[in-house]
Enzyme design. Structure first.
Site, short mmCIF file in Angstrom:
data_model
loop_
_atom_site.label_atom_id
_atom_site.label_comp_id
_atom_site.label_asym_id
_atom_site.label_seq_id
_atom_site.Cartn_x
_atom_site.Cartn_y
_atom_site.Cartn_z
N CYS A 43 0.83 -1.21 0.00
CA CYS A 43 0.00 0.00 0.00
C CYS A 43 0.86 1.26 0.00
O CYS A 43 0.67 2.16 -0.80
CB CYS A 43 -0.93 -0.02 1.21
SG CYS A 43 -1.80 1.52 1.46
N CYS A 48 -1.48 1.64 -3.15
CA CYS A 48 -2.48 2.70 -2.99
C CYS A 48 -1.90 4.11 -2.98
O CYS A 48 -2.36 4.98 -3.73
CB CYS A 48 -3.24 2.54 -1.67
SG CYS A 48 -3.37 0.88 -1.03
N LYS A 51 0.22 5.25 -6.08
CA LYS A 51 -0.71 5.23 -7.21
C LYS A 51 -1.64 6.43 -7.18
O LYS A 51 -1.86 7.10 -8.18
CB LYS A 51 -1.50 3.91 -7.16
CG LYS A 51 -2.55 3.74 -8.18
CD LYS A 51 -3.99 3.80 -7.80
CE LYS A 51 -4.52 3.74 -6.45
NZ LYS A 51 -5.42 2.65 -6.16
N TYR A 179 -9.17 -3.28 -11.60
CA TYR A 179 -9.05 -1.89 -11.15
C TYR A 179 -7.64 -1.35 -11.32
O TYR A 179 -7.46 -0.18 -11.68
CB TYR A 179 -9.60 -1.72 -9.73
CG TYR A 179 -8.64 -2.04 -8.60
CD1 TYR A 179 -7.86 -1.04 -8.03
CD2 TYR A 179 -8.53 -3.33 -8.09
CE1 TYR A 179 -6.99 -1.33 -6.97
CE2 TYR A 179 -7.68 -3.62 -7.05
CZ TYR A 179 -6.91 -2.62 -6.49
OH TYR A 179 -6.06 -2.91 -5.47
N GLU A 183 -6.82 1.92 -13.52
CA GLU A 183 -6.20 3.09 -12.88
C GLU A 183 -4.95 3.53 -13.64
O GLU A 183 -4.76 4.72 -13.91
CB GLU A 183 -5.87 2.78 -11.42
CG GLU A 183 -7.13 2.67 -10.58
CD GLU A 183 -6.88 2.31 -9.12
OE1 GLU A 183 -7.73 2.62 -8.29
OE2 GLU A 183 -5.82 1.71 -8.81
N HIS A 437 -26.98 21.33 -1.01
CA HIS A 437 -27.10 21.90 -2.34
C HIS A 437 -26.18 23.10 -2.52
O HIS A 437 -26.05 23.89 -1.58
CB HIS A 437 -28.56 22.34 -2.56
CG HIS A 437 -28.82 22.88 -3.91
ND1 HIS A 437 -28.92 22.08 -5.03
CD2 HIS A 437 -28.96 24.17 -4.34
CE1 HIS A 437 -29.14 22.85 -6.09
NE2 HIS A 437 -29.17 24.11 -5.70
N GLU A 442 -25.97 15.14 -3.48
CA GLU A 442 -27.38 15.33 -3.09
C GLU A 442 -28.30 14.42 -3.91
O GLU A 442 -29.42 14.10 -3.50
CB GLU A 442 -27.81 16.79 -3.21
CG GLU A 442 -27.87 17.34 -4.62
CD GLU A 442 -28.28 18.82 -4.66
OE1 GLU A 442 -29.28 19.17 -4.03
OE2 GLU A 442 -27.58 19.62 -5.31
C1 LIG Z 1 -0.96 -0.88 -7.63
C2 LIG Z 1 -1.82 -1.19 -6.44
C3 LIG Z 1 -2.78 -0.29 -6.04
C4 LIG Z 1 -3.57 -0.55 -4.93
N1 LIG Z 1 -4.51 0.37 -4.59
C5 LIG Z 1 -5.29 0.16 -3.52
C6 LIG Z 1 -6.25 1.13 -3.12
O1 LIG Z 1 -6.40 2.17 -3.75
N2 LIG Z 1 -6.98 0.87 -2.00
C7 LIG Z 1 -6.84 -0.28 -1.27
O2 LIG Z 1 -7.50 -0.45 -0.26
N3 LIG Z 1 -5.94 -1.24 -1.65
C8 LIG Z 1 -5.17 -1.04 -2.74
N4 LIG Z 1 -4.24 -1.98 -3.10
C9 LIG Z 1 -4.16 -3.23 -2.34
C10 LIG Z 1 -3.36 -3.06 -1.05
O3 LIG Z 1 -2.10 -2.51 -1.34
C11 LIG Z 1 -3.21 -4.41 -0.36
O4 LIG Z 1 -4.50 -4.97 -0.18
C12 LIG Z 1 -2.54 -4.29 0.99
O5 LIG Z 1 -1.26 -3.71 0.88
C13 LIG Z 1 -2.42 -5.68 1.63
O6 LIG Z 1 -1.72 -5.59 2.84
P1 LIG Z 1 -0.98 -6.88 3.41
O7 LIG Z 1 -0.48 -6.51 4.77
O8 LIG Z 1 -1.81 -8.07 3.26
O9 LIG Z 1 0.26 -7.10 2.43
P2 LIG Z 1 1.41 -6.14 1.96
O10 LIG Z 1 1.13 -4.72 2.25
O11 LIG Z 1 1.70 -6.51 0.55
O12 LIG Z 1 2.65 -6.55 2.86
C14 LIG Z 1 3.25 -7.82 2.77
C15 LIG Z 1 4.72 -7.64 3.09
O13 LIG Z 1 5.29 -8.93 3.33
C16 LIG Z 1 6.63 -8.93 2.85
N5 LIG Z 1 7.03 -10.33 2.71
C17 LIG Z 1 6.50 -11.26 1.87
N6 LIG Z 1 7.08 -12.46 2.09
C18 LIG Z 1 8.00 -12.29 3.08
C19 LIG Z 1 8.90 -13.16 3.76
N7 LIG Z 1 8.97 -14.47 3.48
N8 LIG Z 1 9.71 -12.64 4.72
C20 LIG Z 1 9.65 -11.32 5.05
N9 LIG Z 1 8.79 -10.46 4.44
C21 LIG Z 1 7.98 -10.94 3.48
C22 LIG Z 1 6.53 -8.14 1.55
O14 LIG Z 1 7.77 -7.61 1.17
C23 LIG Z 1 5.51 -7.05 1.93
O15 LIG Z 1 6.17 -5.87 2.36
C24 LIG Z 1 -3.40 -1.74 -4.20
C25 LIG Z 1 -2.44 -2.67 -4.59
C26 LIG Z 1 -1.65 -2.40 -5.69
C27 LIG Z 1 -0.61 -3.40 -6.12
#
Ligand SMILES: Cc1cc2nc3c(=O)[nH]c(=O)nc-3n(C[C@H](O)[C@H](O)[C@H](O)COP(=O)(O)OP(=O)(O)OC[C@H]3O[C@@H](n4cnc5c(N)ncnc54)[C@H](O)[C@@H]3O)c2cc1C
Length: 464
Positions: A43, A48, A51, A179, A183, A437, A442
């Site tokens: 994110c 997010c 972007k 999406y 975007e 308004h 609205e």
């Molecule tokens: C381009 C794009 C735009 C988006 N826009 C939106 C939006 O507008 N609104 C919205 O709500 N959501 C959006 N999302 C989705 C949102 O980013 C994700 O849903 C959210 O980040 C998920 O959080 P998470 O904690 O599950 O995983 P992440 O935030 O992906 O975190 C997972 C972390 O785990 C780490 N990791 C993985 N494996 C290992 C390992 N074995 N050891 C150590 N570290 C590891 C990774 O490096 C990463 O940093 C977007 C996603 C993308 C790709």
């Protein structure tokens, strides 16, 4: 001596992992977290936030055009990609620092390395001797872009690389019309890049309400985006300084860059989940119960890795519920009903609750209220733009099941509407709410005329 090094060890410091680690630590647990890339996760680092900053940057193209209608002279303006991407990266760095300090302040031990599981309580950290142990392990490893398995797939960039571009291409072919694809199509178009979207389905944004899908597709075409439906990439070849995407349908599309925006897969491979017997679902996601517990008692999972809904607020909610359940003695099942979501395209989409299609599957009777209109601002700016507002109502209970908006500020409008829907508001209560308004929103409290599907014309040939 404590039985384990940590009460909780979190793998992945993204939206879900950081929230769970901080809360658990503040609730008195000894917590460690491993992150293999950058603290903040998708994110903050490549999702997010950057972007949306790019979307703001891109939207100025239309806003400057609008300004002319309001009497402004806008000569000599020019856009500089290096400035935009540099400023976006600076904000990402700031957020990365802020998230790191949050963990530090909460007393969470941070390991900037890859973690893997040795057994249900033991974690191996890459580049370090020995292992660490934890009573509970939270898998919050997120998701990664899926890249179609076609010859030449190595030529694809994904959303990750869009934030690394040192210069803008003149043209881009985006494969996929979810999406993220829409975007980036919108962002690149606003910045003057020629965009072609290739999608194997017959309409963009599967799972969104059909009126939003049609409305956005029409608006994007109107802005000059080449939307090619029923077009599936068969292979990609290098051609000159760019690429040629050969389509299964026979012809081809050429562009300077080719982007895969074909969905994201949960990150569950190659760090020991299978070895210790954690059950994975059809696309590799960790199967969890309503408390985010996996099939192995000491292993929990939150966020994209569980593939419930791939959204930041969902990951944060799951992480909060997890911490409450395990470390605050308050069993909290996750509840994703009425989660609003947006598409930050131009025009924007904001949506919450049921689509009309889904409501018709679920309810005996469904009422639809919808209106398309020219927003006030466009009457003077001259922008060719239509805003859409739509409410989906359960005809038996009068409850508002879905609220769908296409147009400026749709995300801001729908965030507020989501409160009403979550509280079970009825159409009568929407109607009893005073309008603000003049505003676009609205319309949501002033639509009185139920929409009727066009009556079939007797004797007409439907297929004609
Ligand atoms: C381009 C794009 C735009 C988006 N826009 C939106 C939006 O507008 N609104 C919205 O709500 N959501 C959006 N999302 C989705 C949102 O980013 C994700 O849903 C959210 O980040 C998920 O959080 P998470 O904690 O599950 O995983 P992440 O935030 O992906 O975190 C997972 C972390 O785990 C780490 N990791 C993985 N494996 C290992 C390992 N074995 N050891 C150590 N570290 C590891 C990774 O490096 C990463 O940093 C977007 C996603 C993308 C790709």
């Amino acid at each position: 001596m404590a039985e384990y090094d940590y009460d909780l060890f979190v793998i992945g410091a993204g939206s879900g992992g950081v929230r769970a680690a901080r809360l658990a630590s503040e609730l008195g647990a000894k917590v460690g977290v491993a992150e293999e890339y950058r603290i903040g996760g998708t994110c903050v680092i490549r999702g997010c936030v950057p972007k949306k900053l790019l979307a703001y940057g891109s939207a100025y193209a239309g806003e400057i055009e609008d300004a002319r209608g309001f009497g402004w002279t806008c000569e000599g303006l020019r856009f500089d990609w290096p400035t935009l991407i540099h400023n976006v990266r600076r904000e990402v760095d700031r957020l990365n620092g802020a998230y790191t300090r949050t963990l530090e302040k909460a007393g969470v031990d941070r390991f900037l390395t890859r973690a893997s599981l040795e057994d249900p309580h033991t974690i191996k950290l890459a580049g370090r001797d020995g292992t660490v142990s934890a009573k509970t392990i939270l898998v919050a490893t997120g998701s990664h872009p899926f890249i179609p398995d076609v010859p030449g797939r190595e030529h694809f960039i994904t959303s990750n690389e869009c934030f690394e571009l040192e210069e803008l291409p003149k043209s881009i072919a985006i494969v996929g019309a979810g999406y993220i694809g829409m975007e980036f199509a919108s962002i690149f178009t606003g910045l003057g890049v020629t965009v072609t979207v290739l999608h194997r389905g017959d309409q963009i944004l599967r799972d969104f309400d059909d009126d939003l899908r049609e409305g956005l597709a029409a608006a994007m075409r109107n802005r000059g985006v080449g939307l090619r439906m029923n077009a599936e990439a068969a292979s990609i070849e290098k051609e000159g300084s760019g690429f040629r995407v050969n389509l299964k349908q026979g012809d081809c599309v050429t562009a300077d860059l080719v982007m895969a925006a074909t969905g994201r897969l949960p990150t569950t491979m190659n760090f020991g989940l299978q070895k210790i017997g954690v059950e994975l679902g059809w696309n590799g996601h960790v199967v969890v119960d309503e408390y985010s517990k996996s099939s192995v008692d000491s292993i929990y999972a939150v966020g994209d890795v569980t593939d419930r809904m791939q959204l930041t607020p969902v990951a944060i909610h799951e992480a909060t519920a997890f911490a409450e359940t395990l470390f605050n003695d308050t069993p909290t099942p996750v509840d994703h009903s009425f989660t609003p979501t947006a598409v930050f395209s131009e025009p924007e989409i904001g949506t919450v609750g049921c689509t009309e299609h889904k409501a018709r599957e679920m309810c005996r009777s469904v009422d639809i209220y919808k209106n398309s209109f020219k927003p006030l601002r466009a009457t003077v700016s001259g922008r060719d733009e239509t805003m859409l507002m739509k409410l989906v109502i359960d005809g038996e209970t009068d409850k508002v099941l879905g609220c769908h908006v296409l147009g400026a500020d749709a995300a801001e409008i729908v965030q507020m509407a989501a409160i009403a829907l979550r509280l079970g508001a009825t159409k009568a209560q929407f109607d009893a709410t005073r309008a603000l308004h003049p505003s676009a929103a609205e319309e949501l409290v002033t639509m009185r005329q139920r929409w009727e599907p066009p009556a079939a014309v007797a004797g007409s040939d439907a297929a004609a």
